[in-house]
Design a protein around this motif. Structure first.
Motif, PDB file in Angstrom:
ATOM      1  N   UNK A 346       0.837  -1.202   0.000  1.00  0.00           N
ATOM      2  CA  UNK A 346       0.000   0.000   0.000  1.00  0.00           C
ATOM      3  C   UNK A 346       0.872   1.252   0.000  1.00  0.00           C
ATOM      4  N   UNK A 347       1.961   1.225   0.770  1.00  0.00           N
ATOM      5  CA  UNK A 347       2.865   2.374   0.756  1.00  0.00           C
ATOM      6  C   UNK A 347       3.491   2.562  -0.624  1.00  0.00           C
ATOM      7  N   UNK A 348       3.881   1.447  -1.226  1.00  0.00           N
ATOM      8  CA  UNK A 348       4.474   1.536  -2.564  1.00  0.00           C
ATOM      9  C   UNK A 348       3.457   2.061  -3.565  1.00  0.00           C
ATOM     10  N   UNK A 349       2.219   1.599  -3.450  1.00  0.00           N
ATOM     11  CA  UNK A 349       1.179   2.063  -4.368  1.00  0.00           C
ATOM     12  C   UNK A 349       0.977   3.571  -4.251  1.00  0.00           C
ATOM     13  N   UNK A 350       0.940   4.060  -3.036  1.00  0.00           N
ATOM     14  CA  UNK A 350       0.785   5.508  -2.836  1.00  0.00           C
ATOM     15  C   UNK A 350       1.956   6.262  -3.455  1.00  0.00           C
ATOM     16  N   UNK A 351       3.158   5.742  -3.272  1.00  0.00           N
ATOM     17  CA  UNK A 351       4.323   6.400  -3.857  1.00  0.00           C
ATOM     18  C   UNK A 351       4.240   6.437  -5.371  1.00  0.00           C
ATOM     19  N   UNK A 352       3.799   5.360  -5.966  1.00  0.00           N
ATOM     20  CA  UNK A 352       3.731   5.311  -7.435  1.00  0.00           C
ATOM     21  C   UNK A 352       2.600   6.194  -7.970  1.00  0.00           C
ATOM     22  N   UNK A 353       1.523   6.310  -7.235  1.00  0.00           N
ATOM     23  CA  UNK A 353       0.480   7.256  -7.654  1.00  0.00           C
ATOM     24  C   UNK A 353       1.062   8.665  -7.706  1.00  0.00           C
ATOM     25  N   UNK A 354       1.844   9.000  -6.687  1.00  0.00           N
ATOM     26  CA  UNK A 354       2.469  10.337  -6.670  1.00  0.00           C
ATOM     27  C   UNK A 354       3.489  10.470  -7.781  1.00  0.00           C
ATOM     28  N   UNK A 355       4.281   9.436  -7.969  1.00  0.00           N
ATOM     29  CA  UNK A 355       5.413   9.536  -8.890  1.00  0.00           C
ATOM     30  C   UNK A 355       4.970   9.557 -10.347  1.00  0.00           C
ATOM     31  N   UNK A 356       3.831   8.964 -10.656  1.00  0.00           N
ATOM     32  CA  UNK A 356       3.379   8.931 -12.043  1.00  0.00           C
ATOM     33  C   UNK A 356       2.229   9.897 -12.306  1.00  0.00           C
ATOM     34  N   UNK A 357       2.021  10.810 -11.387  1.00  0.00           N
ATOM     35  CA  UNK A 357       0.941  11.778 -11.548  1.00  0.00           C
ATOM     36  C   UNK A 357       1.299  12.780 -12.644  1.00  0.00           C
ATOM     37  N   UNK A 358       0.286  13.153 -13.410  1.00  0.00           N
ATOM     38  CA  UNK A 358       0.467  14.118 -14.495  1.00  0.00           C
ATOM     39  C   UNK A 358       0.125  15.515 -13.995  1.00  0.00           C
ATOM     40  N   UNK A 359       0.288  16.504 -14.879  1.00  0.00           N
ATOM     41  CA  UNK A 359       0.177  17.895 -14.453  1.00  0.00           C
ATOM     42  C   UNK A 359      -1.235  18.454 -14.541  1.00  0.00           C
ATOM     43  N   UNK A 360      -2.161  17.713 -15.125  1.00  0.00           N
ATOM     44  CA  UNK A 360      -3.505  18.240 -15.332  1.00  0.00           C
ATOM     45  C   UNK A 360      -4.269  18.282 -14.007  1.00  0.00           C
ATOM     46  N   UNK A 361      -4.914  19.407 -13.782  1.00  0.00           N
ATOM     47  CA  UNK A 361      -5.529  19.650 -12.482  1.00  0.00           C
ATOM     48  C   UNK A 361      -6.606  18.629 -12.145  1.00  0.00           C
ATOM     49  N   UNK A 362      -7.403  18.248 -13.133  1.00  0.00           N
ATOM     50  CA  UNK A 362      -8.496  17.305 -12.868  1.00  0.00           C
ATOM     51  C   UNK A 362      -7.961  15.955 -12.402  1.00  0.00           C
TER      52      UNK A 362
END
Length: 1419
Positions: A346-362
């Protein structure tokens, strides 16, 4: 037997053994066509596969009654399992062909289901039924058989991920490859577009897919994929794709106890399958769960994974968002079921959500909500670890990361604050509090180098106050309280944020992400200090933010200031509120609208606050006259919504109605403190008038309020709408007039409004009433007891009562009544001036009112003004000894007002006399010609402030009427820009700006340079007003104004008059001395003017001015047209320093115009590429110009300066040093004509870099000395949460770690930014420090203990030890636990002198042989 009869329909006995062997030999990747006769016989019964499936289903169950083995039955009846699998594979592979028919798809799905059922039957492995390739092919059947006609549409709707996008200006091949692949997919879709599937067909296909998935689920319950990772991946891929296959009705249940046959929707079946894959039957450890979590990662990110390219964003449709929510719920369910095993994942998943997040506000908002929901499932220790990781993540150099960290912080602030429990390590406890999120993540980014991040941080800070959490609000209050707050110092420069990028790949391994931070980040984290944030200091920061160069940052800052005011964090003082009201005149339209909206929100929250009401008026009302129509409409909308809409009749007024009371309070303020806004209010009514907005009912509502406490406000509105409203009820107005005329003036403003309304209704009155009112007005005026404002309004009303269609009648009326007023005033002035006692016993107030009435009335009856009146007015300005001639005599020659003997008249009387004389001059040209020199002389020698100020106003008004005559006196007027009184300077600046705007005055002579001197006025308000006038008003009319005058500014401000062309306009000696900025003491003022002008240049103007400076100034010295004397040296030094200014650099090259902004679409990306191409082209053009036009002059001038040993040489070398920073590797090439100069320039550049390093080392030594001499006393508290994070570096469970690497990339070398700094260095490269650089701060890594000597510091003296070289501070990365470690922390680690000695200096020495060869080459 039914099973055998069903199997016989597959014609297995008719299939040749060779064909079967060939199928198995090809490993089910390819198959030869089946005999058409056999194939047709099989297809005769469309339900053949279903029949076999139904019969085999009983054998697949593990009931105790089912003791017979199907493999025994097959053997007894001669059915070959190998042949059966081969036939099934033929139909499965047929469905994968290009554009398969509906029949092929249905047969393929049924055959695949039958094969999976065979695998479930016990003994399938022993009978060699399982084959991995065929199994994986069956798993791909649902996606292959389902029509993909909507795939092309999905590709068009999907949004290309910005993850891994190339940097602006760099072309990248991967996107091109990706587009090629998408074209291939589109071709496949085009082939399929010709096929049509009806609703019945799609329903049949769905049944086949459901059958296959259910069979697979039954298989996975017993069939282990422990040793089959590829098959497990295929299962996860299939189930993940099917989660978004169709909408789900109702809530999803993820219980594994449910019967598969009872699950109807494919998403339900898919999540059931993913749950099975997370069980231990399919593998030990967390590999299966890791596989599932990784696939669901992209569902949460709303991305679509593609085999041959990067993941792409999906359009944010309801189905995609629903699949995301279901994925989050499923992961939460798995975490609840298998808590200990899934928490690391779960910690790794949260990190990857952050790390692969794009710049679009939505997508950021969606991802932040997902992170918040997943973190809610974590225990406190893991939660704190993730918050710490997010804190480090928020300091990454990618804008998208910092933006998303702010979003995550806001989501976490919306949750309940975690309470500390026994499982949390003490050093991690600080990360549980909301205070850490607010102070160290949200507030810390208010000064981010990216305007996007700055703006978002300020927006989040404002939202903290709107959250329901009291903790977040309390944390914001702490930031702005007067008490000292301990927080992280986040002042980061642009160089500080240049961190090393973490490696980014399109497909990241699903492991813990370790963030590598730049050296400057660890320094900042170590440099935690106790910062006392005072309220005033914080407001200064926000004032800076509302003036940010970027529009979005200013808008966010305004929103933050509004929230702080709204929630009482900062006081609603006039100074604080002016931050909002002043931004209503921002250059950007969107900022103006945002400021007005913020004022609206603040007024709605604090409707009874008088300061807020005034700020609202001062912000919104002037916007009515804005140059942008949309801003005007917004202002009018605000006025209508707040004021006009809530005007009700007296009977309907309720004091408890906040809206009504607010409307009348605002109108009341306009009658009192905000009377200066009246003309903006009038503009609003002129816009509303054509719209027929004011009905008779509205007017009657106003009339009902004309008596009582709201009378002044009611008359204000009536005065504005009387001219455009329907016929008013004259009876009520006349009654009010009767009461007004018979009582003393109580309210000047209300009386003026009543008079205005009377003038508006004059045309509706009969002659008798008119005559009576005119008599009342005349009687009132003749009392001379009215205030000056009422006198002016009375005369205006009197004139309006005299208007008629017959011009002669109107003139006769004005001559009669206004002439009578003039006559009365003349008689009074004569009695006062000609009395024996002179001005000793005069009534000052009465004399002023007679003078004022005379001036106002004389404008309407010039024929009644005689020459005697002229002399009477002049006599007020002159001594009483001046005799007034009888009527008809000629006027004597006029003399300057201050050239007479001292006058006994008070200053206020003389000031009003000037205004009256100016009004008389407006109607009599011969009088103007006589008194214009008098006014000019008064400006020069006058000593009375009020008189000089009024003379400026009079002369500027006369310039409008007599432009050609008065324009000769513009130098006299502009000389007042250096008047000793600030009010005269401000008045002159405003009046001249108006004349220049209307083009009554041109930029001739010294006018521009006198305007420029106002930029450095000692009063900051006047300097700011001058900037506004020049840039926002005058530069728009004359875009070349600055560039045309810059070179002459250099000559003028240095008082250099030896040039044949420049600085040749006539000036008196007093004017020269008054406006001179010559000398070293005025150098700062000169360069403030130069920088201001250059800052508003275009790139084209900067390019041209550089060449022009070289030709007109530098070349003049080279050609000996100008002597190189002391004055010439000063001029030349200024010239080189101007050329060294950063404002001289083209924005296309320096990148000042392009900040770090997220690229959100292809258009923005194309614009960035175009900017880079433009930068390259402009750089080449500039380089060519530098080589051809500048370098020859520089070389010649350098030789001349060397010959004369001129001190200007260091300015020349400083200029070259700044310029050659852009051509660091091309010095020898550019200066090929002068090798010595090239060597000197290159040497200087090296010396500059060396000096910078030495300064950093010196700063480090000072830091060390400070710590040794003044150890920190507070030994009980850690400086900040961030320091606490540094102190405790325990690796949390699950392999989560964020190590700080000891070695990191150094930031880019700082280039010299000012000639002032460079002038301290000589051309020979002296070792004088050029500028002070902020160096990393060394701090005590222990618990505040005193620092002893460094371990490498010798106790006795050692020769050849250099402590200024190679000094470093090393933070211990080990966990603080033992006593020995704590003692070690109190020791500073220095580089031992035995380890590395200083590098010897490199001398530029050549052998005689090399010199000889060079000489021969030259010959």
């Amino acid at each position: 037997m039914e099973l055998i009869r069903a199997v016989q329909l597959l014609k297995l006995n008719s299939v040749s053994t060779a064909w079967v062997d060939a199928v198995w030999d090809f490993e089910f990747t390819h198959t030869e066509p089946l005999d058409p006769v056999i194939e047709e016989e099989i297809k005769e019964d469309p339900d053949v596969f279903k029949a076999v499936y139904t019969q085999l289903l009983t054998f697949s169950s593990e009931d105790e009654d089912n003791t017979q083995s199907v493999w025994v039955v097959f053997g007894e009846n001669g059915v070959s399992a190998k042949t059966l699998v081969a036939v099934l594979s033929y139909f499965i592979l047929s469905a994968k062909a290009k554009s398969p028919s509906l029949e092929q798809r249905l047969c393929g799905l049924q055959a695949a289901s039958l094969y999976l059922l065979l695998l479930k039957i016990p003994g399938s492995v022993a009978n060699k039924v399982y084959h991995q390739i065929l199994f994986d092919t069956c798993l791909n059947m649902p996606l292959k058989c389902w029509p993909q006609d909507s795939g092309k549409k999905r590709k068009k709707d999907s949004l290309k991920s910005s993850q891994g996008d190339p940097k602006p200006g760099k072309r990248s091949k991967p996107p091109k490859k990706m587009s090629d692949e998408m074209e291939i997919d589109d071709d496949e879709d085009d082939e399929e577009e010709g096929m049509y599937f009806s609703a019945q067909d799609l329903l049949k296909l769905r049944e086949g897919v459901v059958l296959l998935v259910r069979t697979l689920l039954r298989l996975l319950e017993k069939f282990s994929l422990r040793d089959k990772p590829q098959s497990a991946d295929s299962c996860v891929q299939l189930f993940t794709e099917l989660t978004n296959f169709e909408p789900v009705i109702g809530d999803l249940s993820f219980s594994q106890e449910r019967n598969v046959d009872l699950l109807e929707s494919l998403p339900e079946l898919s999540y059931h399958g993913l749950g099975l894959l997370c069980s231990t039957i399919h593998g030990e450890g967390d590999e299966c769960r890791r596989r599932v979590f990784r696939k669901l990662l992209y569902v949460i990110l709303m991305m679509k994974t593609q085999e041959r390219s990067k993941p792409c964003l999906l359009a944010s449709t309801q189905a995609v968002c629903g699949a995301r929510d279901h994925a989050i719920l499923f992961i939460s369910h798995i975490v609840d079921e298998q808590r200990e095993a899934t928490l690391p994942l779960l910690r790794i998943l949260v990190q990857h959500i952050c790390h692969q997040m794009v710049e679009k506000s939505e997508y950021r908002a969606s991802g932040a909500q997902a992170v918040g929901k997943l973190m809610a499932k974590m225990p406190c220790q893991d939660y704190a670890a993730i918050v710490k990781w997010v804190y480090n993540y928020s300091r990454n150099n990618k804008v998208a990361f910092r933006m998303f960290a702010l979003d995550v912080a806001m989501v976490l602030l919306g949750q309940s604050e975690r309470e500390l429990d026994d499982t949390v390590d003490p050093e991690m406890a600080v990360f549980l509090s909301h205070k850490f999120l607010v102070h160290n993540i949200v507030y810390n980014h208010r000064n981010d180098v990216s305007p996007t991040v700055r703006g978002h941080a300020l927006h989040c800070l404002a939202q903290c106050l709107e959250l329901g959490s009291q903790n977040a609000t309390k944390c914001v209050h702490e930031l702005f309280s007067n008490s000292a707050q301990t927080m992280l110092d986040s002042a980061r420069s642009e160089q500080t944020l240049k961190r090393r990028e973490t490696g980014q790949k399109s497909a990241l391994t699903f492991r813990t992400i370790e963030l590598t931070k730049h050296k400057s980040i660890t320094t900042t984290q170590r440099s935690v200090m106790n910062t006392s944030l005072q309220n005033e200091e914080t407001l200064v920061l926000f004032k800076k933010h509302v003036s940010d160069p970027k529009t979005n940052a200013r808008k966010s800052a305004l929103e933050t200031v509004m929230s702080l005011l709204k929630h009482g964090v900062i006081s609603c003082s006039a100074e604080n509120l002016s931050i909002l009201s002043e931004r209503c005149r921002d250059p950007a339209v969107s900022v103006k609208k945002k400021a007005m909206q913020c004022l609206m929100d603040l007024l709605a929250a604090l409707p009874e606050n008088r300061e807020v009401q005034e700020a609202w008026l001062r912000g919104v009302l002037p916007a009515v006259m804005d140059s942008e129509s949309s801003v005007q409409e917004k202002a009018l909308e605000c006025l209508d919504h707040v004021v006009i809409t809530h005007i009700k009749t007296q009977g309907k007024y309720r004091d408890g109605d906040t809206s009504q009371r607010l409307a009348w309070d605002l109108l009341g303020l306009m009658c009192e403190k905000c009377q200066d806004l009246s003309r903006y209010f009038s503009k609003a009514f002129s816009v509303w008038a054509p719209q027929q907005k004011f009905t008779p009912a509205f007017v009657n509502s106003l009339l009902s309020h004309t008596e009582g406490e709201r009378a002044a406000a009611a008359w204000l509105l009536l005065a504005k709408i009387a001219s455009c409203s329907p016929k008013l009820n004259c009876g009520t107005i006349l009654d009010t007039w009767e009461n007004t005329i018979r009582s003393p003036v109580v309210s000047v403003t209300m009386t003026c409004h009543i008079l205005s309304v009377m003038g508006d209704i004059a045309s509706n009155l009969n002659d008798d009433t008119k005559a009576r009112i005119v008599d009342d007005l005349m009687g009132w005026l003749k009392t001379f007891s009215l205030p000056l404002e009422v006198i002016s309004s009375c005369v205006d009303t009197l004139v309006r009562f005299g208007r008629s269609d017959n011009t002669q009648d109107t003139l006769g009326f004005l001559d009669r009544f206004c002439g009578e007023l003039v006559s009365v005033c003349e008689s009074y002035l004569s009695s006062v001036i000609l009395q024996e006692k002179g001005a000793m016993d005069i009534n000052e107030d009465l004399l002023v009112k007679h003078l004022y009435t005379l001036g106002v009335a004389s404008l309407h009856c010039p024929s009644k003004v005689g020459k005697r009146i002229f002399l009477l007015v002049q006599s007020v300005l002159t001594p009483s000894e001046q005799q007034v001639p009888a009527e008809g005599n000629e006027l004597p020659a006029s003399q300057p007002l201050s050239q007479f003997k001292p006058n006994s008249m008070p200053t206020v009387v003389r000031a009003h006399a000037v205004i009256t004389l100016g009004k008389l001059c407006l109607q009599h040209e011969e009088l103007m010609l006589k008194y214009l020199p008098v006014f000019a002389r008064e400006l020069e020698v006058g000593t009375e402030l009020a008189v000089r100020s009024n003379v400026v106003v009079v002369m500027c008004d006369l310039c409008v009427r007599y432009t050609n005559t008065v324009s000769r006196y513009i130098p006299n007027i502009s000389a007042c820009l250096r008047d000793k009184e600030a009010i005269v300077r401000e008045q002159t600046l405003i009046m001249l700006t108006n004349l220049l705007q209307e083009e009554y005055v041109k930029w001739k002579g010294a006018l521009f340079f006198r305007f420029a001197v106002a930029l450095v006025d000692p009063d900051p308000a006047i300097a700011e007003l001058c900037e506004y006038c020049l840039v926002d008003l005058l530069l728009k009319k004359s875009p070349l104004m600055f560039s045309q005058h810059l070179i002459e500014c250099i000559f003028h401000f240095n008082s250099y008059e030896k040039h044949k062309k420049y600085n040749k306009f006539p000036q008196t000696e007093s004017e020269k001395s008054k406006f001179s900025l010559r000398g070293l003491q005025n150098q700062g003022k000169r360069f403030r003017i130069y920088r201001f002008l250059l800052k508003n240049f275009t790139d084209e103007q900067r390019f041209n001015i550089t060449s022009k400076i070289c030709q007109d100034i530098l070349a003049s010295f080279v050609d000996s047209e100008l002597p190189l004397d002391s004055q010439g040296s000063e001029l030349l030094a200024d010239t080189f320093d101007i050329l060294s200014l950063k404002e001289m650099k083209l924005t296309a090259i320096s990148g000042q115009g392009a900040a770090e902004e997220p690229q959100e679409d292809e258009m923005a990306m194309a614009k960035a590429v175009l900017q880079v191409a433009q930068k390259k082209l402009v750089s080449q053009v500039q380089k060519r110009n530098f080589v051809e036009n500048v370098i020859p002059i520089i070389i010649s001038l350098k030789n001349m300066l060397e010959e004369q040993h001129s001190p200007v040489l260091k300015h020349l070398m400083a200029y070259l040093q700044v310029t050659m920073q852009d051509y660091r590797s091309e010095v020898k090439e550019l200066f090929a004509a002068d090798e010595q100069l090239a060597a000197e320039v290159e040497y200087n550049l090296k010396q500059f870099e060396k000096e910078k390093q030495q300064e950093e080392q010196q700063q480090m030594e000072k830091q060390l000395a400070n710590f040794i001499m003044s150890p920190r006393q507070n030994s009980n508290a850690v400086a900040s949460p961030a320091q606490a994070a540094n102190v405790g570096r325990q690796t949390p469970r699950g392999g989560f770690a964020t190590p700080l690497h000891a070695h990191a990339n150094k930031g880019p070398a700082q280039t010299p930014k000012s000639a002032d700094a460079l002038r301290r260095r000589t051309y020979a490269g002296m070792l004088t420090p050029v500028r002070s650089h902020s160096s990393p701060t060394v701090f005590s890594t222990g618990r505040g203990k005193q620092i002893g000597r460094a371990i490498s510091t010798p106790q006795a003296s050692i020769n050849e030890v250099t402590f200024g070289e190679q000094v470093s501070a090393i933070c211990n990365e080990t966990r603080r636990g033992s006593k020995g470690v704590e003692e070690e922390e109190s020791v500073l680690h220095l580089m031992s002198p035995e380890q590395q000695k200083p590098v010897p200096r490199q001398w530029n020495v050549e052998s005689p042989l090399v010199q000889k060869r060079r000489t021969k080459k030259r010959i």
